[in-house]
Design a protein around this motif. Structure first.
Motif, PDB file in Angstrom:
ATOM      1  N   ALA A   1       4.145  -4.357   6.912  1.00  0.00           N
ATOM      2  CA  ALA A   1       5.396  -3.805   5.312  1.00  0.00           C
ATOM      3  C   ALA A   1       4.027  -3.638   4.300  1.00  0.00           C
ATOM      4  CB  ALA A   1       5.965  -4.856   5.521  1.00  0.00           C
ATOM      5  N   ALA A   2       3.390  -3.095   4.353  1.00  0.00           N
ATOM      6  CA  ALA A   2       2.106  -3.795   3.967  1.00  0.00           C
ATOM      7  C   ALA A   2       2.445  -1.478   2.070  1.00  0.00           C
ATOM      8  CB  ALA A   2       1.077  -2.178   4.499  1.00  0.00           C
ATOM      9  N   GLY A   3       3.739  -1.126   1.534  1.00  0.00           N
ATOM     10  CA  GLY A   3       3.508  -0.546   0.558  1.00  0.00           C
ATOM     11  C   GLY A   3       3.060   0.712   0.545  1.00  0.00           C
TER      12      GLY A   3
ATOM     13  N   LEU B   1      -3.984   1.133   6.252  1.00  0.00           N
ATOM     14  CA  LEU B   1      -4.366   0.166   7.230  1.00  0.00           C
ATOM     15  C   LEU B   1      -4.179   0.685   8.221  1.00  0.00           C
ATOM     16  CD1 LEU B   1      -3.534  -2.629   7.660  1.00  0.00           C
ATOM     17  CD2 LEU B   1      -1.160  -2.218   7.822  1.00  0.00           C
TER      18      LEU B   1
ATOM     19  N   THR C   1       5.696  -5.781  -5.838  1.00  0.00           N
ATOM     20  CA  THR C   1       7.734  -6.866  -5.548  1.00  0.00           C
ATOM     21  C   THR C   1       7.355  -7.421  -6.779  1.00  0.00           C
ATOM     22  OG1 THR C   1       8.032  -6.210  -3.646  1.00  0.00           O
ATOM     23  CG2 THR C   1       8.632  -8.134  -4.840  1.00  0.00           C
TER      24      THR C   1
ATOM     25  N   ASP D   1      -0.923 -11.508   3.126  1.00  0.00           N
ATOM     26  CA  ASP D   1      -0.711 -11.204   2.364  1.00  0.00           C
ATOM     27  C   ASP D   1      -1.911 -10.556   1.866  1.00  0.00           C
ATOM     28  OD1 ASP D   1       1.349  -9.523   0.931  1.00  0.00           O
ATOM     29  OD2 ASP D   1       0.586 -10.547  -0.312  1.00  0.00           O
TER      30      ASP D   1
ATOM     31  N   GLY E   1       1.936  -7.964   5.064  1.00  0.00           N
ATOM     32  CA  GLY E   1       2.805  -7.578   3.295  1.00  0.00           C
ATOM     33  C   GLY E   1       3.790  -8.438   3.343  1.00  0.00           C
ATOM     34  N   GLY E   2       3.413  -9.234   2.412  1.00  0.00           N
ATOM     35  CA  GLY E   2       4.184 -10.093   1.924  1.00  0.00           C
ATOM     36  C   GLY E   2       5.438 -10.119   0.295  1.00  0.00           C
ATOM     37  N   GLY E   3       5.536  -8.597   0.143  1.00  0.00           N
ATOM     38  CA  GLY E   3       6.602  -8.189  -0.826  1.00  0.00           C
ATOM     39  C   GLY E   3       7.297  -8.301  -0.504  1.00  0.00           C
TER      40      GLY E   3
ATOM     41  N   THR F   1      -6.929 -10.302   3.768  1.00  0.00           N
ATOM     42  CA  THR F   1      -6.483  -8.385   3.628  1.00  0.00           C
ATOM     43  C   THR F   1      -6.926  -8.926   5.763  1.00  0.00           C
ATOM     44  OG1 THR F   1      -7.454  -8.038   1.803  1.00  0.00           O
ATOM     45  CG2 THR F   1      -7.508  -6.434   3.153  1.00  0.00           C
TER      46      THR F   1
ATOM     47  N   GLY G   1      -2.408 -10.224  -1.430  1.00  0.00           N
ATOM     48  CA  GLY G   1      -2.011 -10.473  -2.706  1.00  0.00           C
ATOM     49  C   GLY G   1      -2.774  -9.288  -4.248  1.00  0.00           C
TER      50      GLY G   1
ATOM     51  N   GLY H   1       1.515  -2.824 -11.241  1.00  0.00           N
ATOM     52  CA  GLY H   1       1.652  -2.961  -9.641  1.00  0.00           C
ATOM     53  C   GLY H   1       1.913  -1.684  -9.252  1.00  0.00           C
ATOM     54  N   THR H   2       2.138  -0.992  -7.580  1.00  0.00           N
ATOM     55  CA  THR H   2       1.251  -0.397  -7.352  1.00  0.00           C
ATOM     56  C   THR H   2       3.014   0.362  -6.562  1.00  0.00           C
ATOM     57  OG1 THR H   2      -0.862  -0.305  -7.225  1.00  0.00           O
ATOM     58  CG2 THR H   2       0.173   1.631  -6.172  1.00  0.00           C
ATOM     59  N   ARG H   3       3.945   1.231  -6.933  1.00  0.00           N
ATOM     60  CA  ARG H   3       4.746   1.499  -5.982  1.00  0.00           C
ATOM     61  C   ARG H   3       4.153   2.894  -4.999  1.00  0.00           C
ATOM     62  NH1 ARG H   3       6.741   2.801 -11.294  1.00  0.00           N
ATOM     63  NH2 ARG H   3       8.308   1.596 -12.553  1.00  0.00           N
TER      64      ARG H   3
ATOM     65  N   SER I   1      13.330   1.918  -6.057  1.00  0.00           N
ATOM     66  CA  SER I   1      14.485   1.756  -5.990  1.00  0.00           C
ATOM     67  C   SER I   1      14.085   0.327  -4.935  1.00  0.00           C
ATOM     68  CB  SER I   1      15.118   2.407  -5.538  1.00  0.00           C
ATOM     69  OG  SER I   1      14.800   3.082  -4.787  1.00  0.00           O
TER      70      SER I   1
HETATM   71  C1  LIG Z   1       6.782  -2.612 -12.725  1.00  0.00           C
HETATM   72  C2  LIG Z   1       7.745  -2.520 -12.129  1.00  0.00           C
HETATM   73  C3  LIG Z   1       9.056  -2.050 -11.801  1.00  0.00           C
HETATM   74  C4  LIG Z   1       9.967  -1.820 -10.527  1.00  0.00           C
HETATM   75  N1  LIG Z   1      11.496  -2.326 -11.238  1.00  0.00           N
HETATM   76  C5  LIG Z   1      11.751  -1.490 -10.016  1.00  0.00           C
HETATM   77  C6  LIG Z   1      13.450  -1.954 -10.214  1.00  0.00           C
HETATM   78  O1  LIG Z   1      14.437  -1.915 -11.488  1.00  0.00           O
HETATM   79  N2  LIG Z   1      14.630  -1.374  -9.210  1.00  0.00           N
HETATM   80  C7  LIG Z   1      14.539  -1.701  -8.142  1.00  0.00           C
HETATM   81  O2  LIG Z   1      15.143  -1.328  -6.848  1.00  0.00           O
HETATM   82  N3  LIG Z   1      13.254  -1.385  -7.912  1.00  0.00           N
HETATM   83  C8  LIG Z   1      11.911  -1.519  -9.026  1.00  0.00           C
HETATM   84  N4  LIG Z   1      10.721  -1.309  -8.579  1.00  0.00           N
HETATM   85  C9  LIG Z   1       9.957  -1.335  -7.250  1.00  0.00           C
HETATM   86  C10 LIG Z   1       9.953  -2.027  -5.898  1.00  0.00           C
HETATM   87  O3  LIG Z   1       9.525  -2.723  -7.109  1.00  0.00           O
HETATM   88  C11 LIG Z   1       9.008  -1.952  -5.404  1.00  0.00           C
HETATM   89  O4  LIG Z   1      10.007  -0.653  -4.009  1.00  0.00           O
HETATM   90  C12 LIG Z   1       9.024  -2.992  -3.528  1.00  0.00           C
HETATM   91  O5  LIG Z   1       8.991  -4.276  -4.415  1.00  0.00           O
HETATM   92  C13 LIG Z   1       8.243  -2.284  -2.384  1.00  0.00           C
HETATM   93  O6  LIG Z   1       7.708  -3.791  -1.831  1.00  0.00           O
HETATM   94  P1  LIG Z   1       7.539  -3.924  -0.430  1.00  0.00           P
HETATM   95  O7  LIG Z   1       7.897  -4.480  -0.029  1.00  0.00           O
HETATM   96  O8  LIG Z   1       7.313  -2.246   0.689  1.00  0.00           O
HETATM   97  O9  LIG Z   1       5.668  -3.621  -0.906  1.00  0.00           O
HETATM   98  P2  LIG Z   1       4.743  -4.436  -2.094  1.00  0.00           P
HETATM   99  O10 LIG Z   1       5.718  -5.591  -3.047  1.00  0.00           O
HETATM  100  O11 LIG Z   1       3.803  -3.015  -2.866  1.00  0.00           O
HETATM  101  O12 LIG Z   1       4.368  -5.376  -0.677  1.00  0.00           O
HETATM  102  C14 LIG Z   1       3.126  -4.883  -0.220  1.00  0.00           C
HETATM  103  C15 LIG Z   1       1.933  -6.246  -0.166  1.00  0.00           C
HETATM  104  O13 LIG Z   1       1.193  -5.287   1.426  1.00  0.00           O
HETATM  105  C16 LIG Z   1       0.060  -6.195   1.185  1.00  0.00           C
HETATM  106  N5  LIG Z   1      -0.968  -5.426   1.587  1.00  0.00           N
HETATM  107  C17 LIG Z   1      -1.009  -4.496   1.832  1.00  0.00           C
HETATM  108  N6  LIG Z   1      -2.104  -3.913   3.075  1.00  0.00           N
HETATM  109  C18 LIG Z   1      -2.253  -4.829   3.079  1.00  0.00           C
HETATM  110  C19 LIG Z   1      -3.644  -5.765   4.711  1.00  0.00           C
HETATM  111  N7  LIG Z   1      -4.604  -4.676   4.882  1.00  0.00           N
HETATM  112  N8  LIG Z   1      -3.706  -7.419   4.461  1.00  0.00           N
HETATM  113  C20 LIG Z   1      -2.615  -7.669   4.258  1.00  0.00           C
HETATM  114  N9  LIG Z   1      -1.970  -7.601   3.029  1.00  0.00           N
HETATM  115  C21 LIG Z   1      -2.115  -6.152   3.094  1.00  0.00           C
HETATM  116  C22 LIG Z   1       0.047  -5.604  -0.447  1.00  0.00           C
HETATM  117  O14 LIG Z   1      -0.907  -6.881  -0.965  1.00  0.00           O
HETATM  118  C23 LIG Z   1       1.097  -6.188  -1.086  1.00  0.00           C
HETATM  119  O15 LIG Z   1       1.541  -7.532  -1.479  1.00  0.00           O
HETATM  120  C24 LIG Z   1       9.893  -1.757  -9.928  1.00  0.00           C
HETATM  121  C25 LIG Z   1       8.089  -1.772  -9.456  1.00  0.00           C
HETATM  122  C26 LIG Z   1       7.379  -2.362 -10.899  1.00  0.00           C
HETATM  123  C27 LIG Z   1       6.247  -2.013  -9.968  1.00  0.00           C
END
Ligand SMILES: Cc1cc2nc3c(=O)[nH]c(=O)nc-3n(C[C@H](O)[C@H](O)[C@H](O)COP(=O)(O)OP(=O)(O)OC[C@H]3O[C@@H](n4cnc5c(N)ncnc54)[C@H](O)[C@@H]3O)c2cc1C
Length: 379
Positions: free
Chosen positions: A204-206, A212, A39, A32, A9-11, A175, A34, A308-310, A338
């Motif tokens: 860090a796959a969100g 996963l 994020t 990642d 995961g590269g978020g 993936t 993608g 995007g998917t939270r 958040s």
């Molecule tokens: C429209 C929107 C607005 C937002 N606004 C705010 C805000 O104002 N303030 C705030 O604090 N937060 C906000 N958020 C929430 C915040 O963006 C997310 O909670 C945070 O970015 C999550 O980060 P993450 O790294 O956990 O997951 P992600 O950013 O989802 O990253 C996970 C990554 O893992 C990858 N992945 C998953 N499985 C695999 C696999 N098997 N192999 C390779 N890669 C994989 C995915 O493709 C993805 O790229 C918002 C979110 C959205 C969608």
């Protein structure tokens, strides 16, 4: 000794963990897919102190997460990576009634004793408000909070991954899936290459953590929520860099980024889960509502819709830490709406854990094991 560590995961979480691991001399591979990254869709507000939410553990995480940005940006700058993805531009909170603004004002002052980053707090009216944000209309008064900030998630992770690469990390747009041996050691399976054995793995796959881990027999209490955000591009001179973000009561926020870029978001669509299709029936009303406060946006020629998917757990609490039954495997998920606020700190702490260090926050307050359960034998 140098450890071989994979980050899935590269978020914001994975990119921050990768940066700090690579900076510490570890041998890092980032994978990642993608797709759907929360994020990359998020242009967000960092202003957690005013929340009515009563969960003290959550508040500590987001409050320390907001403060962690100072360290993150200073570390990046000292490594030669400056970014304007983040700016502490202040926040203007709009309220339908003066009583509401007074209530938030008093909460901000009370919390400022523990969180000095909140900065100046004042209710602005008339010419003061006009001066703070000249194009703002339909607002007689607003609460100004000096410590409010805005961040473009996509730009920040780009910088973090560039910095990680600079320290030797390799970035793979792939993936992957996972396999484990009888001792609970994990391997990463890429579509083409041989299985990769590792000293540690960070998941860090969100919102995709359930998918996963499911093949390894785990059930993960995390679901996806669709979020849409509109980014408008106007004439470069139309907005200076320094305007505060606007937080009206209700779902949408308005984020002027300078250089004519304004983000309006975001939707919270539980029933749409992992759907990534832009949907004008949701974004058009958001835009219309934004124009009641910033009418000049009506003249905008170009708009991008980011989707995007939270990730959410069933009790809305984020979690991070060791995965039960797996050696040297650490995960984070459920950051919800958040995650741009807490994500960099969580990524940093996961990097510490993967190197055998202690977490500066009590990880038992955010237990990954409460949401990640081994429920079946491995297929
Ligand atoms: C429209 C929107 C607005 C937002 N606004 C705010 C805000 O104002 N303030 C705030 O604090 N937060 C906000 N958020 C929430 C915040 O963006 C997310 O909670 C945070 O970015 C999550 O980060 P993450 O790294 O956990 O997951 P992600 O950013 O989802 O990253 C996970 C990554 O893992 C990858 N992945 C998953 N499985 C695999 C696999 N098997 N192999 C390779 N890669 C994989 C995915 O493709 C993805 O790229 C918002 C979110 C959205 C969608």
């Amino acid at each position: 000794m140098n450890k071989k560590i994979a980050v899935i995961g590269g978020g914001i979480v994975g990119a921050t963990a990768s940066y700090y691991l690579a900076r510490s001399g570890q041998s890092v591979s980032v994978f990642d897919s993608g797709t759907g990254q929360a994020t990359a869709a998020a242009a967000g507000i960092i202003c957690p102190w005013l929340s009515r939410r009563r969960n003290k553990k959550w508040y500590r995480l987001v409050s320390e997460g907001a403060a962690f940005y100072d360290k993150l940006l200073a570390d990046l700058a000292s490594d030669g990576f400056k970014t304007d993805a983040y700016a502490r531009c202040g926040a203007l909170i709009l309220g339908q009634t003066p009583d509401y603004l007074q209530e938030v004002h008093d909460r901000a002052l009370e919390r400022r004793e523990q969180a000095p980053l909140i900065g100046d707090v004042a209710i602005l009216k008339g010419s003061e408000l006009k001066q703070a944000f000249p194009p703002l209309t339909n607002a007689e008064q607003a609460l100004y909070v000096g410590g409010g900030a805005r961040v473009d998630g996509r730009e920040l992770t780009k910088t973090l991954l560039q910095a990680a690469s600079h320290f030797g990390a390799t970035i793979h747009n792939e993936t992957i899936s996972l396999a484990k041996d009888n001792d609970g050691n994990l391997s990463v399976l890429t579509p083409d290459g041989p299985p990769q054995r590792l000293d540690a793995v960070i998941l860090a796959a969100g919102a995709w953590l359930p998918q996963l881990l499911q093949p390894l027999g785990y059930t993960v209490d995390v679901r996806g929520q669709k979020g849409q955000l509109v980014v408008l591009h106007q004439d470069e001179d139309s907005d200076p860099q320094t305007y505060p973000v606007i937080m009206p009561q209700g779902e949408i926020d308005l984020l002027p980024f300078g250089n004519g870029k304004t983000a309006i978001g975001a939707s919270h669509e539980n029933d749409k889960g992992y759907d990534l299709e832009p949907d004008a029936s949701v974004t058009d009303p958001m835009l219309e509502q934004a124009c009641t406060w910033l009418p000049h946006l009506k003249e905008t020629a170009a708009a991008d819709i980011r989707v995007g998917t939270r990730a959410y757990t069933s009790d809305f609490s984020p979690c991070f830490g060791g995965v039960p039954g797996l050696q040297n495997c650490f995960a984070a998920s459920g950051l919800g709406s958040s995650g741009l606020t807490s994500g960099p700190l969580i990524g940093y702490l996961l990097a510490e854990l993967a190197q055998g260090k202690e977490s500066s926050l009590p990880i038992e307050d955010y237990p990954a094991a409460a949401y990640i359960k081994l429920t079946a034998r491995q297929n």
